[in-house]
Design an enzyme around this catalytic site. Sequence first.
Site, PDB file in Angstrom:
ATOM      1  CD  GLU A 299       3.453 -14.726 -19.511  1.00 27.19           C
ATOM      2  OE1 GLU A 299       3.300 -15.277 -17.798  1.00 27.19           O
ATOM      3  OE2 GLU A 299       3.811 -13.881 -19.559  1.00 27.19           O
TER       4      GLU A 299
ATOM      5  CD  GLU B 257       0.427 -11.022 -16.146  1.00 23.90           C
ATOM      6  OE1 GLU B 257      -0.393 -10.951 -16.298  1.00 23.90           O
ATOM      7  OE2 GLU B 257       0.658 -11.806 -15.981  1.00 23.90           O
TER       8      GLU B 257
HETATM    9  C1  TC6 Z   1       2.042 -13.813 -13.143  1.00 19.68           C
HETATM   10  O1  TC6 Z   1       2.053 -14.139 -13.117  1.00 19.68           O
HETATM   11  C2  TC6 Z   1       3.794 -13.089 -13.593  1.00 19.68           C
HETATM   12  C3  TC6 Z   1       4.484 -13.782 -14.282  1.00 19.68           C
HETATM   13  C4  TC6 Z   1       5.157 -12.465 -14.904  1.00 19.68           C
HETATM   14  C5  TC6 Z   1       6.963 -13.936 -14.482  1.00 19.68           C
HETATM   15  C6  TC6 Z   1       8.128 -13.213 -15.091  1.00 19.68           C
HETATM   16  N1  TC6 Z   1       0.535 -15.888  -6.148  1.00 19.68           N
HETATM   17  O2  TC6 Z   1      -8.686 -14.428  -4.598  1.00 19.68           O
HETATM   18  P1  TC6 Z   1      -8.475 -15.433  -3.250  1.00 19.68           P
HETATM   19  C7  TC6 Z   1      -3.771 -16.610  -2.906  1.00 19.68           C
HETATM   20  S1  TC6 Z   1       1.653 -12.346 -11.465  1.00 19.68           S
HETATM   21  C8  TC6 Z   1       0.589 -15.989  -4.536  1.00 19.68           C
HETATM   22  O3  TC6 Z   1      -9.383 -15.647  -2.131  1.00 19.68           O
HETATM   23  P2  TC6 Z   1     -10.610 -16.550  -5.186  1.00 19.68           P
HETATM   24  C9  TC6 Z   1      -4.860 -15.285  -1.629  1.00 19.68           C
HETATM   25  O4  TC6 Z   1      -3.346 -14.637  -2.017  1.00 19.68           O
HETATM   26  C10 TC6 Z   1       0.391 -13.319 -11.015  1.00 19.68           C
HETATM   27  N2  TC6 Z   1      -0.878 -16.245  -4.385  1.00 19.68           N
HETATM   28  O5  TC6 Z   1      -9.210 -16.504  -4.204  1.00 19.68           O
HETATM   29  C11 TC6 Z   1      -5.010 -16.663  -0.944  1.00 19.68           C
HETATM   30  O6  TC6 Z   1      -4.249 -16.498  -0.072  1.00 19.68           O
HETATM   31  P3  TC6 Z   1      -4.926 -16.482   1.560  1.00 19.68           P
HETATM   32  C12 TC6 Z   1      -1.009 -13.351 -11.955  1.00 19.68           C
HETATM   33  C13 TC6 Z   1      -2.047 -16.543  -4.622  1.00 19.68           C
HETATM   34  O7  TC6 Z   1     -11.207 -17.450  -5.434  1.00 19.68           O
HETATM   35  C14 TC6 Z   1      -5.339 -17.704  -1.160  1.00 19.68           C
HETATM   36  O8  TC6 Z   1      -4.677 -17.577  -3.068  1.00 19.68           O
HETATM   37  N3  TC6 Z   1      -2.016 -13.334 -11.144  1.00 19.68           N
HETATM   38  C15 TC6 Z   1      -2.271 -15.672  -5.601  1.00 19.68           C
HETATM   39  O9  TC6 Z   1     -11.498 -15.779  -4.907  1.00 19.68           O
HETATM   40  C16 TC6 Z   1      -7.653 -17.297  -2.303  1.00 19.68           C
HETATM   41  O10 TC6 Z   1      -7.376 -16.481  -3.085  1.00 19.68           O
HETATM   42  C17 TC6 Z   1      -2.691 -12.949 -10.785  1.00 19.68           C
HETATM   43  O11 TC6 Z   1      -2.931 -11.389 -10.749  1.00 19.68           O
HETATM   44  C18 TC6 Z   1      -0.315 -15.531  -6.292  1.00 19.68           C
HETATM   45  N4  TC6 Z   1      -0.561 -15.534  -8.387  1.00 19.68           N
HETATM   46  O12 TC6 Z   1      -9.674 -15.795  -6.723  1.00 19.68           O
HETATM   47  C19 TC6 Z   1      -3.869 -13.701  -9.873  1.00 19.68           C
HETATM   48  N5  TC6 Z   1      -3.688 -15.282  -6.172  1.00 19.68           N
HETATM   49  O13 TC6 Z   1      -6.491 -17.330   1.925  1.00 19.68           O
HETATM   50  C20 TC6 Z   1      -4.096 -13.180  -9.072  1.00 19.68           C
HETATM   51  C21 TC6 Z   1      -3.925 -16.214  -5.085  1.00 19.68           C
HETATM   52  O14 TC6 Z   1      -3.939 -17.045   2.056  1.00 19.68           O
HETATM   53  N6  TC6 Z   1      -5.223 -14.321  -7.877  1.00 19.68           N
HETATM   54  N7  TC6 Z   1      -3.636 -16.193  -4.152  1.00 19.68           N
HETATM   55  O15 TC6 Z   1      -5.638 -15.104   2.174  1.00 19.68           O
HETATM   56  C22 TC6 Z   1      -6.890 -14.003  -8.415  1.00 19.68           C
HETATM   57  O16 TC6 Z   1      -7.186 -13.262  -9.513  1.00 19.68           O
HETATM   58  C23 TC6 Z   1      -7.557 -14.226  -7.878  1.00 19.68           C
HETATM   59  O17 TC6 Z   1      -6.738 -15.450  -6.437  1.00 19.68           O
HETATM   60  C24 TC6 Z   1      -8.007 -15.837  -8.200  1.00 19.68           C
HETATM   61  C25 TC6 Z   1      -8.673 -16.866  -6.807  1.00 19.68           C
HETATM   62  C26 TC6 Z   1      -9.262 -15.675  -9.209  1.00 19.68           C
HETATM   63  C27 TC6 Z   1      -6.837 -16.758  -8.698  1.00 19.68           C
END
Ligand code: TC6
Length: 697
Positions: free
Chosen positions: A105, A125
Site C-alpha cells: 500500500e 490482510e
Molecule cells: C497490514 O499491513 C495492514 C495494513 C493496514 C494498515 C492500516 N509485523 O515469517 P518469518 C516477523 S497487515 C511484525 O519467520 P519468512 C515474524 O514474526 C500485515 N512482525 O520469515 C518473525 O519474527 P521472529 C500484512 C512480523 O522469511 C520474523 O518477522 N503483512 C511481520 O518465512 C520473520 O518472519 C503480512 O501479513 C509483521 N508484519 O517470511 C505479512 N511479518 O523472527 C506477514 C513478519 O521473531 N508476514 N514478522 O519469529 C509474512 O507473511 C512473512 O513473515 C514474510 C517473511 C513473507 C514477510
Amino acid sequence: MSDAVIRSKEGRIGILTVNNPPVNALAAAVRAGIKEGVEAFAQDASVDAIVLIGGGRTFIAGADIREFGKPPSGPNLNDVIATMENSPKLIVAALHGTPLGGGLETALGAHYRVALPTTRMGLPEVHLGLLPGAGGTQRLPRLTGAKYALEAILSGRHIPAAEAKSKGIVDAIVEGDLLKGAIAHTEMLLAQKAPRRRVRDLTVTLESPDLFAETEKSIARKARGFKAPWNIIKCVQAAVELPFDEGMKRERELFVELLTSSESAAQRYYFFAEREAAKVKDVPADTPQREIKSGGIIGAGTMGGGIAMNFANAGVPVTLLETSQEALDRGLKTIRTNYENTAKRGGMKAEDVEKRMALIKPTLNYDDLKDADVIIEAVFETMEVKETVFKKLDEVAKPGAILATNTSGLDVNQIASYTKRPGDVIGMHFFSPANVMKLLENVRGKATEKDVIATVMSFSKKIGKIPVLVGVCEGFVGNRMLRMRGIQSAYMMEEGALPQQIDKVIYDYGFPMGPFAMSDLAGNDVGWRIRQGKKEKEKRNVRYTGYVADAICELGRFGQKTGAGYYKYNLPDRTPIPDPEVEKIIEETSKKLGITRRAISDQEILERALYPMVNEGAKILEEGMAQRSLDIDVIWVNGYGWPVYRGGPMWWADNVVGLKTIHDALLKYRDASGDPFWEPAPLLKKLVQEGKKFSSV
Ligand code: TC6
C-alpha cells in the site's frame, strides 16, 4: 531523524532506505521516517526525485502486526501515503523480497514502481482477518481493474513480479542491482518529464455488473464464519462506485470493524502462534543441526507414500522400502496417480511428475537405507512390528542418522528402547493424507537429543509442514483431546441427541464437519476393530462409548465407503442424509441402557463437546506434553479444522468464553452426572483462582 529510515543521495536523487529488520515492518518510527524523509526532500533543492527502498531482505512486509490493537502512536499510514502521493517530487518505490500489506500500500502511494524479478507482492490482510486498510482496496482496483483486485485481495496470495508488471501494479522489472535499476528508471522518467502519476486519480474498470454478487456467491462456502472477505467485497465495490476520498472513508469504517473483531484478534494471534510453535524452549535457535541430504521411509502404504511425496516435493531424495514387490508397486502407483492428478488439475507441471518420481527410489532391501540421514517408519501400528523394524534399523542405519516413528499412538520411549541409540529416535506423527495435511506432531522421547529435535523441527518446515513439538502420552495432543469430544458425542447420542444435531452444532461453530460425518468419512470400522482388539469395555475407566458405533458397524455401515454409516449416502454424492434406521438403532440403544431420551439443547451440545477438550488441554499443558497453550491451538487449527477465526481451543477458552465459565460448567456437568470425567484439571482450577489465562503458563 530516526535510523528506521535512512536518507542519502545519489546525484540528484534522494534515497529513503527503510531499516527495520527483519522484515521492515511499518512500525511508528518507519512511518515517521518516511513522512519526514519525503517532506525533507521536498524542501531540498538539490533533489529532483525520490527512491523509496527497503534495506536487508525485503521491502516493507506490512504493518507491524504487534502494534494492532494497541493505542496508535506516530503518524497514521494513510497520512504517510498521502504525503508521498502529494509530494512535489516524483517518487519511485523499488521493490524486492515480499512487499506485503501496508508495504505494498505504501508502494501504491509512490508515483511509479519497479521490482526485481524475484519480488512477490500482495495484500494478505485477509489472513489476519483484516482488509488492506491503507488505501489498498481503493488503489489496487484503479491499477488492475476491479475483478483482478478483488481476487488478489480475497486470496491474499503473493503475486510474482512478472504478473504484477502485466497487470500494471509495477511499471518495470529491473535486473541486477535494485537500487541502481531504480535510479536509472527514475532518471529516465525525469528525462521524459513524466508526470507524478497519482494512483488515486485513475478510474476503476468494472468488468461485469454482476461481479460483486457473483463473488459473494462464489466465496460463500470458503468464507463461512469469516468477516473480512465480506468487508473486502464492500470496499472494492466502494472503489467502483464512490469518489476516492469517500471510498477511503468507507474502507476505514470497514477496516475498524474488523480490527476490533474477535475473529481478527484470533487470526493475528494465530499468525504468531504458528511461528512460535516452531521454537523449542530448551533448544536454542543456534543449536547445531544434523545435515539431511536424503531420507528413507519404511512402508509404502497410504502414510509412507504420502510422506515420501513430501520429501520429493522438497527435492530431497528418498528411499522407499517395502516387504514385497507387490506392495512396493502398489505404493508407487498411488504416488504416481496422485502426482498425475495434481498435474491434470494444473497444480504442477507435467514434466515435474517424472522429476519427483525420480527422487523416490523403491527397494526391498534394508541395506539401501544405510546412507539415509533420516529414516521414518510408517508400518503397521503394533509394538511387535515396530520392535522388528527398529532393531533392524539399528543394525543398518549409519551413525548419526535420525530414526523416526510415525506412530499415532504407541510409546515412543519404548520404540526407542529397541535401539542402542535412543537419543537419535523421535516421533514424527504425520496426519493423513500426509502429502496434504500441514500439521506434524513431532514427539520428543525422554532420551531424544536436542540436535535431533532442532534438525527435525527445521526439516519439517523444509518439507512444507507446520511442526509442533509434543511429549509422549496416549494420543499425543491432538487425538488425546479429540477423544474427549468423541466420548461426550457418544453419550449425548445415547441421552437424546441425534448425529445430525450434534454435527450441525459443531459445523455451525466453524469446523468443516461434525464428529459423526467425520467418522463416516474416515471409516467407522477402524475404531470398531480397535475396540474389539482392546476389549475396551473392561479397560476404560469411562463409561463405554461404543454401543451405537458397534451396532452400526455390525450392520456393515462403515461410512461413506459402504454408502451408509451414521448417515446414508447416495454415492457418488457424499452428502450425508439422516437415516431413520440409525435413529431406530440409537433409540433401541438408549432403551437397552435404561436411559430415558430427552431433548438436548444446542448450547449443551457445544459445551459438552468442546469444554472437555479444553480441560484435557489444561492437563496436557500441566504435564508438559505441549510447551505452551499456543502449541495446542496450532495443532487444532492445522490438523483438525478448528476455525482459525476462533484461535484454537485454548485461545477461545482464554479470550472468548473465559476460564471461569468453563470451569463452572465442568462442575455443573459433574454434579448432574456424578461422572468424574468432568473434574476440572488442577491447572484450570489454579488459573481460575488466580484470575490468569492459559497463555500465562
Ligand atoms: C497490514 O499491513 C495492514 C495494513 C493496514 C494498515 C492500516 N509485523 O515469517 P518469518 C516477523 S497487515 C511484525 O519467520 P519468512 C515474524 O514474526 C500485515 N512482525 O520469515 C518473525 O519474527 P521472529 C500484512 C512480523 O522469511 C520474523 O518477522 N503483512 C511481520 O518465512 C520473520 O518472519 C503480512 O501479513 C509483521 N508484519 O517470511 C505479512 N511479518 O523472527 C506477514 C513478519 O521473531 N508476514 N514478522 O519469529 C509474512 O507473511 C512473512 O513473515 C514474510 C517473511 C513473507 C514477510
